[in-house]
Design an enzyme around this catalytic site. Structure first.
Site, mmCIF file in Angstrom:
data_model
loop_
_atom_site.group_PDB
_atom_site.id
_atom_site.type_symbol
_atom_site.label_atom_id
_atom_site.label_comp_id
_atom_site.label_asym_id
_atom_site.label_seq_id
_atom_site.Cartn_x
_atom_site.Cartn_y
_atom_site.Cartn_z
ATOM 1 N N SER A 157 0.827 -1.209 0.000
ATOM 2 C CA SER A 157 0.000 0.000 0.000
ATOM 3 C C SER A 157 0.862 1.260 0.000
ATOM 4 O O SER A 157 1.969 1.273 0.534
ATOM 5 C CB SER A 157 -0.921 0.010 1.225
ATOM 6 O OG SER A 157 -1.805 -1.088 1.202
ATOM 7 N N GLU A 386 -3.298 -6.435 6.796
ATOM 8 C CA GLU A 386 -2.765 -6.599 8.159
ATOM 9 C C GLU A 386 -3.243 -7.891 8.811
ATOM 10 O O GLU A 386 -3.507 -7.963 10.005
ATOM 11 C CB GLU A 386 -3.090 -5.386 9.044
ATOM 12 C CG GLU A 386 -2.217 -4.189 8.704
ATOM 13 C CD GLU A 386 -2.224 -3.125 9.775
ATOM 14 O OE1 GLU A 386 -2.179 -3.463 10.972
ATOM 15 O OE2 GLU A 386 -2.266 -1.942 9.401
#
Length: 404
Positions: A157, A386
């Site tokens: 990201s 995550e």
């Protein structure tokens, strides 16, 4: 319900709300369509000093801790989670550095992180190493005063928009998981290039790239902690960062409900506003109650975290030690189980809320001219990045077994 611990947190959320409404809202559809990074959004967050909320004042931050960070990510995500993401990825990349940096490393890197002048991100995943972080193949072999990196990272990201990358590497492949370490790699380092830019379902305003390392020489001084500590640092980071994902998810869910309610008040069927139908009202009530339950979980966790996090941050500055060592000295609890619970519950809630709001609003919510379809596309990733929600369940179950 408000979860501010002090007036400084309340004021930070007001700054975030101003950005969300005045900057993010007019730009979100444009940049989602373009699938490009939005510098205006980053500049607005810099001007409102949102990048350094959780960092010590001595390095240009505000010293407010992780509760303030979560509150701000939630507020921004009510309008556009993608435009808010650079603040989240900078925190994710910055946390492992902050926890393990020496005083010299802190002085070198944290001021620009706190100001937002330099964006950070975290590079763990590889094509064959997603949920199984121990399977990474990117190597960093020491040669004199440098590590030489070879390999690639996947689904990173903030992609090429970042300035610093905390990269998980194997410094001793023979040791497997115990040979994993973390290195800080600066953009522009010879041998470090970018690969494929992903075309994604959601979060299109935040670029996701592959990172490529070919004989990339990184100073040995950029090692975090010591060799072999990588997985320990990753777990400690996720303990503190996953409530931020939960906060993003809850902000998105609140934004979806707000858009739905606004429309359902003006949309008429059978000569009355759709929102007046009891079945519609009951569903909105259930979704809103679930959101508030998630908020209570997240901010109970982050407020408790801050008792040690803020003290350890202050002690590390005063004692010229690492934040990790100061956290260890305080002998506080591990947050793995509760962080996993927050991410699991809140990301599932966001996905459910976005989906149900589309159903409540009907055909218009399936069009690109109405914001709800974007909320649904963006919500999905909160169940994935995550650590997938299957991994969160593993974390929770492991804690249950350990505690029993």
């Amino acid at each position: 319900m408000n979860y501010f611990n002090n007036d400084a947190e309340r004021e930070a959320v007001e700054r975030a709300k101003k950005i969300a409404l005045e900057v993010f809202k007019p730009l979100r559809a444009k940049y989602d369509e373009k699938e490009e990074f939005c510098p205006e959004a980053v500049q607005a967050m810099i001007q409102q000093k949102l990048f350094g909320l959780w960092l010590p004042k001595e390095y240009g931050g505000e010293g407010l801790g992780v509760n303030a960070l979560a509150l701000v990510l939630e507020e921004l995500s009510k309008v556009c989670m993608g435009l808010a993401l650079p603040a989240g990825t900078s925190a994710l990349g910055g946390m492992p550095m902050f926890f393990w940096a020496t005083p010299e490393q802190r002085a070198k890197w944290i001021p620009d992180l706190a100001s937002g002048k330099k964006l950070w991100t975290f590079a763990l995943s590889e094509a064959q190493a997603g949920s199984d972080a121990t399977a990474i193949k990117t190597t960093a072999l020491k040669e004199g005063d440098y590590y030489v990196l070879n390999g690639s990272k996947h689904y990173i990201s903030t992609g090429e928009a970042a300035d610093f990358y905390v990269v998980a590497v194997s410094t001793n492949p023979a040791r497997g998981a115990r040979g994993i370490s973390l290195l800080v790699v600066e953009k522009g380092t010879p041998g470090f290039t970018f690969g494929k830019k992903e075309r994604k379902m959601g979060l299109k305003t935040n670029p996701t790239y592959d990172l490529i390392f070919r004989d990339c020489k990184v100073p040995a001084a950029n090692l975090l902690g010591s060799e072999g500590k990588g997985l320990l640092i990753v777990q400690e980071t996720f303990d503190y960062s996953r409530p931020g994902i939960a906060a993003q998810a809850l902000g998105l869910a609140q934004g979806a409900v707000a858009e739905a309610v606004k429309y359902l008040k003006i949309r008429k069927q059978f000569d009355q506003p759709v929102i007046s139908f009891q079945s519609i009202g009951h569903e909105l009530a259930e979704l809103t109650a679930k959101i508030e339950a998630g908020r209570a979980l997240v901010y109970k966790i982050t407020s408790l975290m801050d008792k040690d996090f803020i003290a350890a941050s202050q002690n590390a500055v005063k004692n010229n030690t690492t934040v990790h060592d100061e956290l260890k000295a305080l002998k506080g609890p591990r947050w793995t189980k509760y962080s996993a619970m927050a991410k699991l519950f809140c990301s599932d809630t966001a996905m459910q809320v976005a989906d149900r709001c589309i159903n409540l609003c009907g055909g218009i919510a399936y069009t690109r001219d109405f914001p709800l379809e974007k909320y649904a596309r963006d919500a999905k990733v909160t169940q994935i990045y995550e650590g997938t929600n299957h991994i969160q369940k593993n974390e929770i179950m492991a804690s249950i077994i350990k505690e029993s």
